[in-house]
Design an enzyme around this catalytic site. Structure first.
Site, PDB file in Angstrom:
ATOM      1  N   CYS A  13       0.827  -1.214   0.000  1.00 19.14           N
ATOM      2  CA  CYS A  13       0.000   0.000   0.000  1.00 19.14           C
ATOM      3  C   CYS A  13       0.861   1.264   0.000  1.00 19.14           C
ATOM      4  O   CYS A  13       1.643   1.465  -0.915  1.00 19.14           O
ATOM      5  CB  CYS A  13      -0.986  -0.035   1.163  1.00 19.14           C
ATOM      6  SG  CYS A  13      -2.386   1.116   0.913  1.00 19.14           S
TER       7      CYS A  13
ATOM      8  N   LYS B 202     -12.439   7.427  -1.464  1.00 17.99           N
ATOM      9  CA  LYS B 202     -11.593   6.312  -1.098  1.00 17.99           C
ATOM     10  C   LYS B 202     -11.899   5.086  -1.950  1.00 17.99           C
ATOM     11  O   LYS B 202     -13.065   4.742  -2.179  1.00 17.99           O
ATOM     12  CB  LYS B 202     -11.776   5.969   0.384  1.00 17.99           C
ATOM     13  CG  LYS B 202     -10.821   4.902   0.892  1.00 17.99           C
ATOM     14  CD  LYS B 202     -10.958   4.704   2.391  1.00 17.99           C
ATOM     15  CE  LYS B 202      -9.903   3.733   2.906  1.00 17.99           C
ATOM     16  NZ  LYS B 202      -9.992   3.553   4.366  1.00 17.99           N
TER      17      LYS B 202
ATOM     18  N   SER C  30      -7.892  -0.599  -0.100  1.00 21.66           N
ATOM     19  CA  SER C  30      -8.242   0.411   0.897  1.00 21.66           C
ATOM     20  C   SER C  30      -7.200   1.522   0.850  1.00 21.66           C
ATOM     21  O   SER C  30      -6.167   1.449   1.506  1.00 21.66           O
ATOM     22  CB  SER C  30      -8.297  -0.214   2.299  1.00 21.66           C
ATOM     23  OG  SER C  30      -8.602   0.765   3.270  1.00 21.66           O
TER      24      SER C  30
ATOM     25  N   HIS D 148      -4.167  -5.015  -0.413  1.00 19.60           N
ATOM     26  CA  HIS D 148      -4.059  -5.650   0.901  1.00 19.60           C
ATOM     27  C   HIS D 148      -4.488  -7.115   0.919  1.00 19.60           C
ATOM     28  O   HIS D 148      -5.494  -7.472   1.533  1.00 19.60           O
ATOM     29  CB  HIS D 148      -4.902  -4.877   1.913  1.00 19.60           C
ATOM     30  CG  HIS D 148      -4.376  -3.519   2.239  1.00 19.60           C
ATOM     31  ND1 HIS D 148      -3.311  -3.312   3.092  1.00 19.60           N
ATOM     32  CD2 HIS D 148      -4.769  -2.291   1.806  1.00 19.60           C
ATOM     33  CE1 HIS D 148      -3.071  -2.013   3.191  1.00 19.60           C
ATOM     34  NE2 HIS D 148      -3.939  -1.374   2.422  1.00 19.60           N
TER      35      HIS D 148
ATOM     36  N   GLU E 158      -3.201  -9.223   2.667  1.00 16.05           N
ATOM     37  CA  GLU E 158      -3.004  -9.685   4.042  1.00 16.05           C
ATOM     38  C   GLU E 158      -4.227  -9.451   4.926  1.00 16.05           C
ATOM     39  O   GLU E 158      -4.281  -9.960   6.058  1.00 16.05           O
ATOM     40  CB  GLU E 158      -1.784  -8.992   4.663  1.00 16.05           C
ATOM     41  CG  GLU E 158      -2.006  -7.596   5.215  1.00 16.05           C
ATOM     42  CD  GLU E 158      -2.055  -6.506   4.156  1.00 16.05           C
ATOM     43  OE1 GLU E 158      -2.154  -5.318   4.529  1.00 16.05           O
ATOM     44  OE2 GLU E 158      -1.977  -6.840   2.944  1.00 16.05           O
TER      45      GLU E 158
ATOM     46  N   ARG F 238     -15.233   2.433  11.701  1.00 19.13           N
ATOM     47  CA  ARG F 238     -14.365   3.512  12.194  1.00 19.13           C
ATOM     48  C   ARG F 238     -14.675   4.826  11.504  1.00 19.13           C
ATOM     49  O   ARG F 238     -14.677   5.895  12.127  1.00 19.13           O
ATOM     50  CB  ARG F 238     -12.906   3.129  11.953  1.00 19.13           C
ATOM     51  CG  ARG F 238     -11.872   4.175  12.381  1.00 19.13           C
ATOM     52  CD  ARG F 238     -10.549   3.898  11.705  1.00 19.13           C
ATOM     53  NE  ARG F 238     -10.641   4.056  10.258  1.00 19.13           N
ATOM     54  CZ  ARG F 238      -9.745   3.577   9.400  1.00 19.13           C
ATOM     55  NH1 ARG F 238      -8.715   2.885   9.829  1.00 19.13           N
ATOM     56  NH2 ARG F 238      -9.901   3.767   8.090  1.00 19.13           N
TER      57      ARG F 238
END
Length: 316
Positions: free
Chosen positions: A153, A174, A203, A246, A248, A260
């Site tokens: 990222c 985003k 993300s 991502h 992971e 969040r």
């Protein structure tokens, strides 16, 4: 290069501290972990992998990375690193003191692999990031003290900017969700075993554009998405892979980000029917294991047996 043979009865993949919180999580998932005394009995040299963790929630990130590294049949010694001059506000000082070493302490040591994570600073110019100077030093250090690097990222964007002068572009909204990606190089060691099209969590607030990548840089596009663009680049001149997304991530990572951010955006193709009340399904878990397994295997196949020789070979 000759490695000591691996005993079939001793395929224990990852070595982490006995009291690291990630250990309990991994053991509950069936990932085999080992302590120092067990590692000492293995008649092999473990791969030394350093994780430069730039994420605020370091415990979650270290667990995600350790999970993928621990799924391979090779012994991995994971060293957790942090920026020397930066104080994390989201991870306890006690955890950092017990499990992390500042980069200044390891700069004379050599590693088979280095993983550099993302960081929540995508909307800030690189030169305005408080630890940018030290990160540049780490990237340069990786060329002489690390055999191969995997950046993730923002870490990938930063590496591409440092090594090739390719800047990032801010996004109007985003890029968040799970997007299908094209496997552009299925015959390469990095992409072997991945489907022609595979899901990847995304993300980020910035992007790197294909048009900005100089043809003379020797970079190879390994994966990209019709919706979110570049995802994975091979950088042989710097013995690195740059992954802008991502693989992971846990199943619920995007859901936690959604909560969040108080529902400011709904991650696309993630919740069934794009309904945030529905439980997301993990469609990328196997892809993450394949990519990280390919990376670890390629590091193992090409790294010198003598740690002192690391950084001397190029083109791996």
């Amino acid at each position: 290069m000759a490695h000591a043979p691996v005993k079939e009865t001793c395929l224990v993949p990852i070595r982490i501290a006995d009291n690291l919180p990630a250990r309990r999580t991994l053991e509950s998932e069936g990932v085999i972990v080992m302590g120092e005394s067990e590692a000492a009995r293995q008649d092999i040299r473990p791969l030394r992998i350093a994780l430069l963790n730039l994420m605020p929630d370091k415990i979650t990130t270290e667990t995600q990375i350790a999970r993928l590294l621990g799924a391979t049949p090779l012994q991995v010694e994971l060293e957790l690193l942090r920026i020397s001059g930066h104080v994390s506000k989201n991870t306890s000082a006690g955890h950092l003191a017990e499990f992390y070493r500042p980069w200044d302490e390891v700069r004379t040591e050599k590693f088979d692999g280095l993983i550099v994570t993302g960081a929540p600073v995508e909307t800030i110019a690189y030169t305005e990031v408080t630890y940018w100077d030290e990160l540049r030093q780490i990237f340069d250090w990786s060329q002489t003290h690390v055999h191969h690097t995997l950046t993730i990222c923002w870490g990938a964007m930063a590496a591409l900017y440092h090594f090739h002068g390719v800047d990032k572009h801010p996004l109007e909204e985003k890029a968040s969700g799970v997007f299908p990606h094209w496997n552009r190089a299925p015959a390469t060691p990095w992409m072997r075993g991945l489907p022609d099209v595979f899901d990847v969590p995304v993300s980020r607030w910035s992007e790197v554009r294909s048009a900005d990548v100089p043809a003379s840089a020797g970079l190879t596009v390994l994966a990209e998405s019709d919706e979110t663009g570049l995802s994975l680049l091979a950088d042989p001149a710097h013995r690195a892979l740059h992954m802008f997304n991502h693989l992971e991530y846990d199943t619920l990572t995007l859901a936690r980000e959604f909560a969040r951010d108080e529902g400011a955006y709904v991650p696309r193709h993630y919740f069934p029917g794009d309904d945030p009340k529905a439980n997301p399904l993990n469609t990328w878990r196997g892809h993450g294991h394949i990519l990280f397994g390919n990376w670890i295997n390629q590091v193992y196949q090409t790294t010198p047996f003598d740690l002192a020789d690391i950084g001397e070979l190029v083109g791996a």
